[in-house]
Write a protein that holds these residues in place. Structure first.
Motif, PDB file in Angstrom:
ATOM      1  N   THR A   1     -32.755   4.288  18.720  1.00  0.00           N
ATOM      2  CA  THR A   1     -32.536   5.253  17.633  1.00  0.00           C
ATOM      3  C   THR A   1     -33.044   4.619  16.342  1.00  0.00           C
ATOM      4  N   PRO A   2     -34.284   4.895  15.953  1.00  0.00           N
ATOM      5  CA  PRO A   2     -34.916   4.186  14.834  1.00  0.00           C
ATOM      6  C   PRO A   2     -34.205   4.287  13.489  1.00  0.00           C
ATOM      7  N   SER A   3     -33.378   5.287  13.295  1.00  0.00           N
ATOM      8  CA  SER A   3     -32.680   5.412  12.008  1.00  0.00           C
ATOM      9  C   SER A   3     -31.279   4.800  12.051  1.00  0.00           C
ATOM     10  N   GLN A   4     -30.969   4.048  13.111  1.00  0.00           N
ATOM     11  CA  GLN A   4     -29.638   3.456  13.254  1.00  0.00           C
ATOM     12  C   GLN A   4     -29.713   1.925  13.166  1.00  0.00           C
ATOM     13  N   TYR A   5     -28.706   1.366  12.500  1.00  0.00           N
ATOM     14  CA  TYR A   5     -28.592  -0.078  12.324  1.00  0.00           C
ATOM     15  C   TYR A   5     -27.174  -0.502  12.666  1.00  0.00           C
ATOM     16  N   ALA A   6     -27.023  -1.764  13.033  1.00  0.00           N
ATOM     17  CA  ALA A   6     -25.697  -2.360  13.202  1.00  0.00           C
ATOM     18  C   ALA A   6     -25.584  -3.493  12.191  1.00  0.00           C
ATOM     19  N   LEU A   7     -24.542  -3.422  11.382  1.00  0.00           N
ATOM     20  CA  LEU A   7     -24.252  -4.483  10.419  1.00  0.00           C
ATOM     21  C   LEU A   7     -23.110  -5.316  10.981  1.00  0.00           C
ATOM     22  N   LEU A   8     -23.338  -6.609  11.110  1.00  0.00           N
ATOM     23  CA  LEU A   8     -22.346  -7.552  11.616  1.00  0.00           C
ATOM     24  C   LEU A   8     -22.067  -8.570  10.516  1.00  0.00           C
ATOM     25  N   VAL A   9     -20.826  -8.611  10.051  1.00  0.00           N
ATOM     26  CA  VAL A   9     -20.462  -9.541   8.979  1.00  0.00           C
ATOM     27  C   VAL A   9     -19.280 -10.382   9.442  1.00  0.00           C
ATOM     28  N   ASN A  10     -19.407 -11.683   9.355  1.00  0.00           N
ATOM     29  CA  ASN A  10     -18.303 -12.591   9.644  1.00  0.00           C
ATOM     30  C   ASN A  10     -17.586 -12.937   8.349  1.00  0.00           C
ATOM     31  N   TRP A  11     -16.273 -12.735   8.377  1.00  0.00           N
ATOM     32  CA  TRP A  11     -15.395 -13.048   7.243  1.00  0.00           C
ATOM     33  C   TRP A  11     -14.369 -14.087   7.685  1.00  0.00           C
ATOM     34  N   ALA A  12     -13.910 -14.901   6.767  1.00  0.00           N
ATOM     35  CA  ALA A  12     -12.867 -15.878   7.080  1.00  0.00           C
ATOM     36  C   ALA A  12     -11.579 -15.162   7.487  1.00  0.00           C
ATOM     37  N   THR A  13     -11.217 -14.097   6.753  1.00  0.00           N
ATOM     38  CA  THR A  13     -10.008 -13.326   7.062  1.00  0.00           C
ATOM     39  C   THR A  13     -10.301 -11.838   6.885  1.00  0.00           C
ATOM     40  N   LEU A  14      -9.477 -11.006   7.469  1.00  0.00           N
ATOM     41  CA  LEU A  14      -9.595  -9.558   7.299  1.00  0.00           C
ATOM     42  C   LEU A  14      -9.463  -9.181   5.824  1.00  0.00           C
ATOM     43  N   GLU A  15      -8.537  -9.815   5.141  1.00  0.00           N
ATOM     44  CA  GLU A  15      -8.286  -9.519   3.728  1.00  0.00           C
ATOM     45  C   GLU A  15      -9.479  -9.872   2.832  1.00  0.00           C
ATOM     46  N   ASP A  16     -10.268 -10.870   3.225  1.00  0.00           N
ATOM     47  CA  ASP A  16     -11.470 -11.191   2.449  1.00  0.00           C
ATOM     48  C   ASP A  16     -12.398  -9.985   2.381  1.00  0.00           C
ATOM     49  N   HIS A  17     -12.435  -9.202   3.453  1.00  0.00           N
ATOM     50  CA  HIS A  17     -13.256  -7.993   3.442  1.00  0.00           C
ATOM     51  C   HIS A  17     -12.521  -6.811   2.834  1.00  0.00           C
ATOM     52  N   THR A  18     -11.349  -6.480   3.376  1.00  0.00           N
ATOM     53  CA  THR A  18     -10.675  -5.234   3.013  1.00  0.00           C
ATOM     54  C   THR A  18     -10.107  -5.237   1.601  1.00  0.00           C
ATOM     55  N   GLN A  19      -9.668  -6.383   1.131  1.00  0.00           N
ATOM     56  CA  GLN A  19      -9.093  -6.458  -0.209  1.00  0.00           C
ATOM     57  C   GLN A  19     -10.047  -7.134  -1.191  1.00  0.00           C
ATOM     58  N   GLY A  20     -10.551  -8.309  -0.812  1.00  0.00           N
ATOM     59  CA  GLY A  20     -11.420  -9.065  -1.711  1.00  0.00           C
ATOM     60  C   GLY A  20     -12.718  -8.346  -2.010  1.00  0.00           C
ATOM     61  N   PHE A  21     -13.526  -8.098  -0.982  1.00  0.00           N
ATOM     62  CA  PHE A  21     -14.822  -7.466  -1.197  1.00  0.00           C
ATOM     63  C   PHE A  21     -14.677  -6.012  -1.620  1.00  0.00           C
ATOM     64  N   ARG A  22     -13.946  -5.234  -0.849  1.00  0.00           N
ATOM     65  CA  ARG A  22     -13.835  -3.801  -1.159  1.00  0.00           C
ATOM     66  C   ARG A  22     -13.115  -3.521  -2.477  1.00  0.00           C
ATOM     67  N   GLY A  23     -12.319  -4.456  -2.935  1.00  0.00           N
ATOM     68  CA  GLY A  23     -11.611  -4.265  -4.199  1.00  0.00           C
ATOM     69  C   GLY A  23     -12.340  -4.843  -5.401  1.00  0.00           C
ATOM     70  N   SER A  24     -13.552  -5.323  -5.195  1.00  0.00           N
ATOM     71  CA  SER A  24     -14.270  -6.034  -6.255  1.00  0.00           C
ATOM     72  C   SER A  24     -15.274  -5.155  -6.989  1.00  0.00           C
ATOM     73  N   ALA A  25     -15.682  -5.628  -8.147  1.00  0.00           N
ATOM     74  CA  ALA A  25     -16.757  -4.972  -8.902  1.00  0.00           C
ATOM     75  C   ALA A  25     -18.075  -5.079  -8.140  1.00  0.00           C
ATOM     76  N   GLN A  26     -18.245  -6.167  -7.406  1.00  0.00           N
ATOM     77  CA  GLN A  26     -19.466  -6.341  -6.615  1.00  0.00           C
ATOM     78  C   GLN A  26     -19.592  -5.264  -5.543  1.00  0.00           C
ATOM     79  N   TYR A  27     -18.461  -4.805  -4.995  1.00  0.00           N
ATOM     80  CA  TYR A  27     -18.501  -3.746  -3.992  1.00  0.00           C
ATOM     81  C   TYR A  27     -19.046  -2.456  -4.601  1.00  0.00           C
ATOM     82  N   GLN A  28     -18.729  -2.195  -5.843  1.00  0.00           N
ATOM     83  CA  GLN A  28     -19.247  -0.990  -6.497  1.00  0.00           C
ATOM     84  C   GLN A  28     -20.773  -1.059  -6.605  1.00  0.00           C
TER      85      GLN A  28
END
Length: 101
Positions: free
Chosen positions: A46-73
């Protein structure tokens, strides 16, 4: 470690534009606390499909740290307008791993 997996369906015909924007956005995610590594894989079937795989130290680093940051915007501004439909994101922990010898 936690693995974030997102299946990204990009609007057909915008793949090259998405890949260029993702290259720019990669610098953002790589600068975040708890970030370990990431890969963007392109689907063969499916040429228009991608899989993004990101390794984080903890779940909270992604869900709270990244998603709650200005950088996420900034990440959102660069990438979210390419998705059709908006991706599902799930998190996994490793049970077992084998490698070829």
């Amino acid at each position: 470690m936690v693995l974030e997996i997102a299946i990204l369906n990009v609007a057909a015909g915008r793949e090259a534009e998405f890949e260029a924007a993702f290259h720019q956005a990669s610098k953002i995610i790589a600068s975040m606390q708890g970030y370990v590594s990431h890969q963007l894989q392109h689907c063969i079937e499916t040429p228009s499909q991608y899989a993004l795989l990101v390794n984080w130290a903890t779940l909270e680093d992604h869900t709270q740290g990244f998603r709650g940051s200005a950088q996420y915007q900034e990440w959102r501004t660069l990438l979210h307008h390419f998705y059709d439909p908006f991706p599902t994101v799930e998190h996994y922990t490793l049970i077992t791993e084998n490698r070829a010898s």
